[in-house]
Design an enzyme around this catalytic site. Structure first.
Site, PDB file in Angstrom:
ATOM      1  N   ARG A   1     -36.192  74.053 -11.097  1.00 47.44           N
ATOM      2  CA  ARG A   1     -34.866  73.070 -11.832  1.00 47.44           C
ATOM      3  C   ARG A   1     -35.021  71.761 -11.616  1.00 47.44           C
ATOM      4  O   ARG A   1     -34.507  70.057 -11.976  1.00 47.44           O
ATOM      5  CB  ARG A   1     -33.534  73.176 -11.389  1.00 47.44           C
TER       6      ARG A   1
ATOM      7  N   CYS B   1     -31.302  70.573 -11.787  1.00 49.25           N
ATOM      8  CA  CYS B   1     -30.902  69.921 -10.262  1.00 49.25           C
ATOM      9  C   CYS B   1     -30.846  71.554  -9.479  1.00 49.25           C
ATOM     10  O   CYS B   1     -30.007  72.550 -10.636  1.00 49.25           O
ATOM     11  CB  CYS B   1     -29.709  69.327  -9.948  1.00 49.25           C
TER      12      CYS B   1
ATOM     13  N   GLU C   1     -47.675  69.036 -21.876  1.00 48.86           N
ATOM     14  CA  GLU C   1     -46.732  69.058 -20.929  1.00 48.86           C
ATOM     15  C   GLU C   1     -47.217  69.497 -19.635  1.00 48.86           C
ATOM     16  O   GLU C   1     -46.274  68.664 -18.436  1.00 48.86           O
ATOM     17  CB  GLU C   1     -45.473  70.398 -20.777  1.00 48.86           C
TER      18      GLU C   1
ATOM     19  N   LYS D   1     -47.634  72.567 -24.904  1.00 51.50           N
ATOM     20  CA  LYS D   1     -48.888  73.308 -23.176  1.00 51.50           C
ATOM     21  C   LYS D   1     -49.249  72.492 -22.768  1.00 51.50           C
ATOM     22  O   LYS D   1     -49.481  72.427 -22.220  1.00 51.50           O
ATOM     23  CB  LYS D   1     -48.938  74.818 -23.713  1.00 51.50           C
TER      24      LYS D   1
ATOM     25  N   HIS E   1     -52.363  65.538 -45.681  1.00 48.46           N
ATOM     26  CA  HIS E   1     -50.896  64.892 -46.107  1.00 48.46           C
ATOM     27  C   HIS E   1     -51.225  63.213 -45.186  1.00 48.46           C
ATOM     28  O   HIS E   1     -50.350  62.846 -45.229  1.00 48.46           O
ATOM     29  CB  HIS E   1     -49.686  65.137 -46.086  1.00 48.46           C
TER      30      HIS E   1
ATOM     31  N   GLU F   1     -46.874  74.930 -29.711  1.00 47.31           N
ATOM     32  CA  GLU F   1     -47.072  75.567 -28.503  1.00 47.31           C
ATOM     33  C   GLU F   1     -47.662  75.734 -27.853  1.00 47.31           C
ATOM     34  O   GLU F   1     -47.821  75.214 -27.518  1.00 47.31           O
ATOM     35  CB  GLU F   1     -46.467  77.191 -28.960  1.00 47.31           C
TER      36      GLU F   1
ATOM     37  N   ASN G   1     -24.922  68.963  -9.857  1.00 50.83           N
ATOM     38  CA  ASN G   1     -25.805  69.500 -10.652  1.00 50.83           C
ATOM     39  C   ASN G   1     -25.125  68.805 -11.786  1.00 50.83           C
ATOM     40  O   ASN G   1     -24.121  69.939 -12.537  1.00 50.83           O
ATOM     41  CB  ASN G   1     -25.918  71.121 -11.021  1.00 50.83           C
ATOM     42  N   GLY G   2     -25.708  68.021 -12.882  1.00 53.54           N
ATOM     43  CA  GLY G   2     -24.598  67.664 -13.852  1.00 53.54           C
ATOM     44  C   GLY G   2     -24.700  66.339 -14.229  1.00 53.54           C
ATOM     45  O   GLY G   2     -24.986  65.192 -13.769  1.00 53.54           O
TER      46      GLY G   2
ATOM     47  N   TRP H   1     -33.432  66.729  -9.622  1.00 57.02           N
ATOM     48  CA  TRP H   1     -33.987  65.951 -11.246  1.00 57.02           C
ATOM     49  C   TRP H   1     -33.321  64.461 -11.157  1.00 57.02           C
ATOM     50  O   TRP H   1     -31.970  64.817 -11.439  1.00 57.02           O
ATOM     51  CB  TRP H   1     -34.027  66.615 -12.319  1.00 57.02           C
TER      52      TRP H   1
ATOM     53  N   LYS I   1     -37.267  72.439 -15.359  1.00 56.43           N
ATOM     54  CA  LYS I   1     -37.387  73.364 -15.988  1.00 56.43           C
ATOM     55  C   LYS I   1     -35.781  73.889 -16.590  1.00 56.43           C
ATOM     56  O   LYS I   1     -36.316  74.127 -18.055  1.00 56.43           O
ATOM     57  CB  LYS I   1     -37.555  75.550 -15.650  1.00 56.43           C
TER      58      LYS I   1
HETATM   59  O1  M6R Z   1     -34.690  77.653 -21.379  1.00 55.41           O
HETATM   60  P1  M6R Z   1     -34.548  77.204 -22.474  1.00 55.41           P
HETATM   61  O2  M6R Z   1     -35.464  78.421 -22.999  1.00 55.41           O
HETATM   62  O3  M6R Z   1     -33.750  76.799 -23.229  1.00 55.41           O
HETATM   63  O4  M6R Z   1     -35.711  75.827 -22.426  1.00 55.41           O
HETATM   64  C1  M6R Z   1     -36.062  75.087 -23.436  1.00 55.41           C
HETATM   65  C2  M6R Z   1     -36.587  74.297 -23.056  1.00 55.41           C
HETATM   66  O5  M6R Z   1     -36.582  73.294 -22.267  1.00 55.41           O
HETATM   67  C3  M6R Z   1     -38.006  75.256 -22.146  1.00 55.41           C
HETATM   68  O6  M6R Z   1     -38.645  76.056 -23.413  1.00 55.41           O
HETATM   69  C4  M6R Z   1     -39.678  74.137 -22.391  1.00 55.41           C
HETATM   70  O7  M6R Z   1     -39.382  73.068 -23.801  1.00 55.41           O
HETATM   71  C5  M6R Z   1     -40.624  74.586 -21.584  1.00 55.41           C
HETATM   72  N1  M6R Z   1     -40.640  73.512 -20.710  1.00 55.41           N
HETATM   73  C6  M6R Z   1     -41.716  74.688 -22.188  1.00 55.41           C
HETATM   74  O8  M6R Z   1     -43.055  75.322 -22.027  1.00 55.41           O
END
Ligand code: M6R
Length: 615
Positions: free
Chosen positions: A27, A2, A491, A488, A507, A484, A102-103, A76, A610
């Protein structure tokens, strides 16, 4: 999660709120809404499910265009689905009062029952409307003191919240409060702003105030007042925003993600700036804090998502250079067990936003148990650095796309700096000159990967648009990069992807290999360890023998991989700890190009926000 924006001043607030929401939409983008006290002194409100564009369309009648006090929200969804009714703002006191949030208000159910018993009716399923109704009831019973009523309400709430509220009987006043959710103040000339982060108002002012936990702020065009929840005045911390509005614009790029991938050389250079002295790393922010590294026998790095993968690279570097044991802990796992920590532990948190709730709670938990805390963060004025003993900012500039790219590179860079700084302080590194030279060369080498591999990797992704599953393998510091690369792809392309330590293959995961299965393999340089290199080449042969389609990321000149690879992506020669910063770039490009080929929105992938400010 949010985004929140507030404005008081002489200018029509609607456009200011919409522009702020556009910058905060990363957000959350389930719904958006604004409330404005219009030119007649009446409170008007519009809210719409869907992205900000839907709200903009609903405002085309200009009914709210002339009000100069307003609040805006992009959501959100947590409590209640993404509908018009559940969108914010929520109204109370005969629709004269508006509130955004927000929260998560954890005791909302008990409060709702109390209000229902009092005859209140609700229009939404949200926890937020409960706070609005509570504020309306308090306001009526205290004779119309908005700030007093707001203070009474926040003292009854449990959980995490940023709240903004305004009432039509008080034009020119917006009140806000925060507990474990972000809120910053923007200071203008004859106007003031509130925002979830500085992006909400950076085009109007770069002067900001950070407010602490459990504090209340009231803004009018001429004044900003900050108190604690008991009403006692407190000093807010002033800071200047180090980037301008243009840095948060797409600037001709097809997406924010494309822009941010391309900005990585600059982001890494900015993280390094001012922290290399001759052939040594000296982080000025840690001046006088040698004890952080001397009085400890263990480091825990805690983070979530991409930031946690940067932490894994940091573990290798800190253990090698500073010779202190490092554990990496997902923040949401860390505090729900009984970890062994105390004043001999340094807990390093990593967060781009500085607001991730899980990471924030892990930092607080560590502090309560006597550990020292250091934060690696990209966002000035954010909560996590304020809750830590020390902070190393990454200075990567605003990252808007939900998928983290340049922040990841900047986080690894900061961790490499931290490892070299700690190694010097602890006396465990006699000569850092080679590694410092490697650090300095990184921006140019990343630029080289972008230059030479962008078209090749994008073309590869285009060919693979129908792929249903992709695997990623790596060893040593290549392992976190495999994780990573898979994240990527998941997501933003919604394709099943897994990252594995290459040594783990036999394994279990090798059972996934069937003819045509695409597998990216991150091959470490044979110059660092012929043994590790040969192990990875063996892994490639094993999956190739079972029909995998092998895409290799290997350093220039590594010919040993050629007989077994379907595709070879080349990266420049670099020291062992520095390869991750080069190898991750083609994986980011691949995910982005594949998502684009599938016609997906790479900046705002489904279900995600985000900044994850709820647990
Ligand atoms: O703001 P932050 O770095 O604490 O966020 C952590 C994760 O939520 C963030 O890295 C998330 O995994 C990304 N969407 C990945 O691309």
């Amino acid at each position: 999660m949010c985004g929140i924006v507030g404005y008081v001043g002489p200018r029509p607030s609607q456009d200011i709120l919409l522009a702020g929401l556009a910058r905060l939409e990363y957000r959350g983008y389930d719904s958006a809404g604004v409330a404005v006290i219009d030119g007649e002194g009446a409170l008007g409100m519009r809210k719409k499910a869907g992205k900000l564009a839907a709200l903009r369309d609903s405002l085309s009648d200009a009914a709210l265009a002339d009000g100069t006090t307003g609040i805006g929200h992009t959501r959100w969804a947590t409590h209640g689905g993404p509908t018009d009714e559940n969108a914010h703002p929520h109204l109370a006191d005969d629709d004269k009062l508006a509130l955004i949030h927000n929260g998560i208000i954890e005791n909302f159910s008990a409060l709702r029952d109390e209000l229902l018993a009092d005859g209140v009716t609700f229009r939404s399923e949200t926890d937020t409307e409960v706070a609005a109704a509570l504020l309306g009831r308090e306001y009526r019973s205290n004779g119309g003191d908005l700030q007093g009523a707001f203070r009474a309400v926040v003292n009854r709430l449990e959980g995490a919240f940023t709240l903004l509220a305004m009432h039509q009987d008080h034009p020119g006043l917006v009140v806000g409060a925060r507990r474990n959710s972000p809120l910053v103040i923007g200071l203008g000339e004859g106007e003031n702003f509130l925002g979830s982060d500085v992006a909400a108002f950076v085009e109007h002012t770069r002067k900001a105030l950070a407010i602490g936990q459990d504090q209340i702020v009231a803004i009018t065009p001429e004044a900003v007042t900050v108190t604690d929840f008991a009403g006692s005045p407190v000093e807010a911390e002033p800071f200047d925003v180090s980037w301008d509005a243009a840095a948060a614009e797409k600037g001709g790029w097809s997406s924010f993600m494309a822009k941010e991938v391309a900005e990585q050389p600059e982001a890494v250079a900015n993280t390094l700036r001012g922290r290399i002295q001759g052939d040594q790393v000296v982080i000025p922010e840690l001046d006088g804090l040698d004890d952080l590294f001397l009085g400890i026998n263990r480091i825990i790095i805690t983070a979530c998502g991409t930031a946690a993968y940067s932490a894994l690279v940091g573990k290798y570097a800190i253990e090698q250079w500073a010779r202190v044991p490092v554990d990496v802990e997902l923040a949401h796992e860390f505090r729900y067990r009984d970890p062994v920590i105390g004043d001999d532990t340094l807990v390093v948190s990593i967060s781009q936003s500085g607001e991730t709730m899980d990471t924030l709670m892990a930092v607080k938990y560590a502090r309560e148990r006597g550990a020292r805390t250091l934060s690696i963060c990209n966002t000035q004025g954010a909560t996590i650095p304020r809750e830590s003993d020390a902070v190393v900012y990454t200075h990567a500039g605003p990252e808007v796309a939900v998928a983290s790219t340049k922040a990841f590179s900047a986080q690894i860079t900061a961790l490499l700096l931290l490892a070299l700084h700690a190694g010097r302080v602890r006396g465990s590194m006699t000569d850092a000159s080679v590694d410092v030279a490697e650090l300095s060369a990184l921006p140019e080498k990343i630029a080289q990967v972008l230059e030479t591999e962008n078209d090749h990797v994008s073309q590869l992704a285009g060919w693979m648009a129908d792929t249903r599953s992709v695997l990623f393998l790596g060893r040593h510091v290549g392992y976190p990069i495999a994780l990573e690369g898979a994240l990527k792809l998941k997501e933003i392309s919604y394709i099943h992807a897994e990252g594995f330590a290459a040594g783990e293959l036999k394994h279990g995961p090798i059972a996934l290999i069937e003819p045509g299965q695409p597998v990216f393999v991150l091959v470490p340089s044979p110059r660092h360890s012929a043994l590790v290199h040969s192990k990875v080449v063996s892994n490639i042969q094993e999956i190739r023998a079972r029909g995998a389609r092998v895409i290799v990321v290997a350093e220039e000149g590594d010919a040993a991989v050629l007989p077994f690879a379907d595709e070879v992506i080349r990266i420049p020669l670099a020291g062992p700890m520095f390869e991750p910063l080069l190898a991750v770039v083609p994986l980011q490009i691949f995910a982005m190009a594949l998502a684009t080929a599938k016609g997906l929105d790479v900046d705002q992938p489904r279900n995600l926000a985000k900044s994850v400010t709820v647990e």
